[in-house]
Enzyme design. Structure first.
Site, short mmCIF file in Angstrom:
data_model
loop_
_atom_site.label_atom_id
_atom_site.label_comp_id
_atom_site.label_asym_id
_atom_site.label_seq_id
_atom_site.Cartn_x
_atom_site.Cartn_y
_atom_site.Cartn_z
N LYS A 50 0.98 4.09 -2.90
CA LYS A 50 0.58 5.46 -2.60
C LYS A 50 1.72 6.45 -2.86
CE LYS A 50 -3.72 4.91 -1.51
NZ LYS A 50 -4.76 5.43 -2.41
N TYR B 158 0.83 -1.21 0.00
CA TYR B 158 0.00 0.00 0.00
C TYR B 158 0.87 1.26 0.00
CZ TYR B 158 -3.55 3.31 1.74
OH TYR B 158 -4.40 4.39 1.90
#
Length: 185
Positions: A164, A160
């Site tokens: 991001k 993640y």
């Protein structure tokens, strides 16, 4: 204005959809679907928007799939005749410590977050650029969803956080490349 919001069946995407609808935008609520529960969530957001007096349609499909992104764009055009706003929001988490994370979980999260933000922006950016070059004024927006995890990291979220961080960098590049065509990223 006409807006596509990916991952709009729940969470932050739902909030983006409702907010834009309250401001008068006609909204395409994109969510992966694939199951009655997944499709029900998007239909519920569409019903909420219509309950507010707004206009919305649902679209089910994977925003990280090139074929789906074309179909998603065509849904907006067929329903409303135009498209002005893209909110790239779709994503999910598959948390695990670095040494426990599987390759599949790493790839799946990076794919939907990072590739998903790239695919639709590329399709729409090309169309808006071509319109601008043909002399049609373009006033479009792309809004990408990142996270502090992309800048500072987050325990058990290497997939993640990497995605991001990639989105933050992708946004900077998109902004510079598309500004001259009337597209704010």
């Amino acid at each position: 204005k006409v807006a596509i919001i990916t991952g709009a069946g729940a969470g932050l995407g739902r909030e983006h959809a409702l907010c834009l609808a309250k401001m008068g935008a006609r909204v395409v609520v994109n969510d992966l679907g694939g199951s009655p529960a997944g499709e029900e969530a998007a239909h519920k957001v569409v019903a909420e928007i219509k309950g507010l007096g707004g206009e919305a349609v649902a679209h089910f499909g994977d925003c990280a799939d090139w074929g789906t992104t074309e179909a998603l764009f065509k849904t907006a055009i067929n329903a409303y005749g135009d498209l002005n706003i893209l909110v790239n929001n779709a994503g999910f988490c598959r948390d695990a410590m670095l040494f426990n994370m599987t390759e599949q979980d790493f790839d799946a999260v990076v794919r939907v977050h990072l590739k998903g933000h790239f695919c639709l922006a590329s399709v729409l950016g090309r169309r808006w650029r071509d319109a601008s070059k043909a002399g049609k004024p373009v006033d479009a927006r792309i809004i990408n969803t990142s996270s502090g995890a992309g800048l500072q990291g987050s325990v058990a979220q290497s997939n993640y956080s990497a995605a991001k961080g990639g989105i933050a960098a992708l946004t900077l590049v998109q902004a510079v490349e598309m500004e001259r065509y009337g597209i704010t990223v």
